[in-house]
Scaffold this motif. Structure first.
Motif, PDB file in Angstrom:
ATOM      1  N   SER A   1       0.834  -1.211   0.000  1.00  0.00           N
ATOM      2  CA  SER A   1       0.000   0.000   0.000  1.00  0.00           C
ATOM      3  C   SER A   1       0.867   1.258   0.000  1.00  0.00           C
ATOM      4  O   SER A   1       0.591   2.211   0.709  1.00  0.00           O
ATOM      5  N   TRP A   2       1.885   1.276  -0.822  1.00  0.00           N
ATOM      6  CA  TRP A   2       2.825   2.387  -0.818  1.00  0.00           C
ATOM      7  C   TRP A   2       2.185   3.713  -1.195  1.00  0.00           C
ATOM      8  O   TRP A   2       2.709   4.771  -0.860  1.00  0.00           O
ATOM      9  N   LEU A   3       1.057   3.707  -1.842  1.00  0.00           N
ATOM     10  CA  LEU A   3       0.381   4.970  -2.160  1.00  0.00           C
ATOM     11  C   LEU A   3      -0.421   5.510  -0.983  1.00  0.00           C
ATOM     12  O   LEU A   3      -0.778   6.684  -0.968  1.00  0.00           O
ATOM     13  N   LEU A   4      -0.727   4.676  -0.018  1.00  0.00           N
ATOM     14  CA  LEU A   4      -1.603   5.075   1.079  1.00  0.00           C
ATOM     15  C   LEU A   4      -0.877   5.412   2.368  1.00  0.00           C
ATOM     16  O   LEU A   4      -1.375   6.209   3.159  1.00  0.00           O
ATOM     17  N   ILE A   5       0.264   4.794   2.609  1.00  0.00           N
ATOM     18  CA  ILE A   5       0.964   4.972   3.878  1.00  0.00           C
ATOM     19  C   ILE A   5       2.028   6.057   3.734  1.00  0.00           C
ATOM     20  O   ILE A   5       2.941   5.923   2.913  1.00  0.00           O
ATOM     21  N   PRO A   6       1.930   7.134   4.505  1.00  0.00           N
ATOM     22  CA  PRO A   6       2.940   8.186   4.418  1.00  0.00           C
ATOM     23  C   PRO A   6       4.261   7.730   5.032  1.00  0.00           C
ATOM     24  O   PRO A   6       4.287   6.886   5.926  1.00  0.00           O
ATOM     25  N   VAL A   7       5.340   8.280   4.517  1.00  0.00           N
ATOM     26  CA  VAL A   7       6.664   8.019   5.076  1.00  0.00           C
ATOM     27  C   VAL A   7       7.173   9.302   5.707  1.00  0.00           C
ATOM     28  O   VAL A   7       6.740  10.404   5.368  1.00  0.00           O
ATOM     29  N   ARG A   8       8.099   9.147   6.641  1.00  0.00           N
ATOM     30  CA  ARG A   8       8.598  10.296   7.390  1.00  0.00           C
ATOM     31  C   ARG A   8       9.929  10.785   6.831  1.00  0.00           C
ATOM     32  O   ARG A   8      10.783   9.985   6.475  1.00  0.00           O
ATOM     33  N   VAL A   9      10.085  12.095   6.789  1.00  0.00           N
ATOM     34  CA  VAL A   9      11.379  12.706   6.495  1.00  0.00           C
ATOM     35  C   VAL A   9      11.893  13.251   7.822  1.00  0.00           C
ATOM     36  O   VAL A   9      11.206  14.030   8.498  1.00  0.00           O
ATOM     37  N   MET A  10      13.096  12.824   8.175  1.00  0.00           N
ATOM     38  CA  MET A  10      13.694  13.188   9.455  1.00  0.00           C
ATOM     39  C   MET A  10      14.925  14.051   9.208  1.00  0.00           C
ATOM     40  O   MET A  10      15.679  13.822   8.259  1.00  0.00           O
ATOM     41  N   VAL A  11      15.115  15.047  10.094  1.00  0.00           N
ATOM     42  CA  VAL A  11      16.287  15.908  10.035  1.00  0.00           C
ATOM     43  C   VAL A  11      16.833  16.094  11.443  1.00  0.00           C
ATOM     44  O   VAL A  11      16.144  15.828  12.435  1.00  0.00           O
ATOM     45  N   ASP A  12      18.044  16.582  11.530  1.00  0.00           N
ATOM     46  CA  ASP A  12      18.641  16.899  12.825  1.00  0.00           C
ATOM     47  C   ASP A  12      17.832  18.017  13.483  1.00  0.00           C
ATOM     48  O   ASP A  12      17.354  18.933  12.801  1.00  0.00           O
ATOM     49  N   ASP A  13      17.691  17.952  14.792  1.00  0.00           N
ATOM     50  CA  ASP A  13      16.893  18.964  15.485  1.00  0.00           C
ATOM     51  C   ASP A  13      17.432  20.379  15.295  1.00  0.00           C
ATOM     52  O   ASP A  13      16.676  21.336  15.308  1.00  0.00           O
ATOM     53  N   GLU A  14      18.718  20.514  15.047  1.00  0.00           N
ATOM     54  CA  GLU A  14      19.294  21.841  14.817  1.00  0.00           C
ATOM     55  C   GLU A  14      18.973  22.390  13.427  1.00  0.00           C
ATOM     56  O   GLU A  14      19.084  23.589  13.193  1.00  0.00           O
ATOM     57  N   ASP A  15      18.567  21.525  12.515  1.00  0.00           N
ATOM     58  CA  ASP A  15      18.275  21.936  11.133  1.00  0.00           C
ATOM     59  C   ASP A  15      16.793  22.063  10.834  1.00  0.00           C
ATOM     60  O   ASP A  15      16.423  22.439   9.722  1.00  0.00           O
ATOM     61  N   VAL A  16      15.942  21.741  11.799  1.00  0.00           N
ATOM     62  CA  VAL A  16      14.512  21.659  11.494  1.00  0.00           C
ATOM     63  C   VAL A  16      13.934  23.002  11.045  1.00  0.00           C
ATOM     64  O   VAL A  16      13.112  23.049  10.143  1.00  0.00           O
ATOM     65  N   GLY A  17      14.356  24.100  11.613  1.00  0.00           N
ATOM     66  CA  GLY A  17      13.846  25.413  11.210  1.00  0.00           C
ATOM     67  C   GLY A  17      14.189  25.746   9.775  1.00  0.00           C
ATOM     68  O   GLY A  17      13.333  26.166   8.985  1.00  0.00           O
ATOM     69  N   ALA A  18      15.456  25.547   9.412  1.00  0.00           N
ATOM     70  CA  ALA A  18      15.894  25.815   8.040  1.00  0.00           C
ATOM     71  C   ALA A  18      15.214  24.862   7.063  1.00  0.00           C
ATOM     72  O   ALA A  18      14.825  25.258   5.963  1.00  0.00           O
ATOM     73  N   ALA A  19      15.044  23.608   7.465  1.00  0.00           N
ATOM     74  CA  ALA A  19      14.399  22.619   6.598  1.00  0.00           C
ATOM     75  C   ALA A  19      12.943  22.989   6.344  1.00  0.00           C
ATOM     76  O   ALA A  19      12.468  22.905   5.213  1.00  0.00           O
TER      77      ALA A  19
END
Length: 65
Positions: free
Chosen positions: A41-59
């Motif tokens: 069900s790859w069209l139905l289940i979202p995947v997560r994009v993870m970043v370092d906590d120090e980069d989350v604002g810029a991301a």
């Protein structure tokens, strides 16, 4: 380094977001993409994009419309 969730996307969009972040020097990871394919069900289940906590604002600034 502590990873935080930047957002949840469909599988293709998650990899596009990852490419955009990495083009700006922000390391990112796509979680759960393999499990979405495995259960068929790859069209139905979202995947997560993870970043370092120090980069989350810029991301977040890079991916907002």
């Amino acid at each position: 380094m502590a990873l935080v969730e930047l957002g949840r996307f469909d599988r293709q969009e998650a990899h596009i977001v990852q490419g955009r972040l990495e083009s700006e020097g922000i390391m990112s990871f796509v979680f759960d993409a393999g499990s979405s394919i495995a259960d068929g069900s790859w069209l139905l289940i979202p995947v997560r994009v993870m970043v370092d906590d120090e980069d989350v604002g810029a991301a977040r600034a890079l991916i907002q419309p």
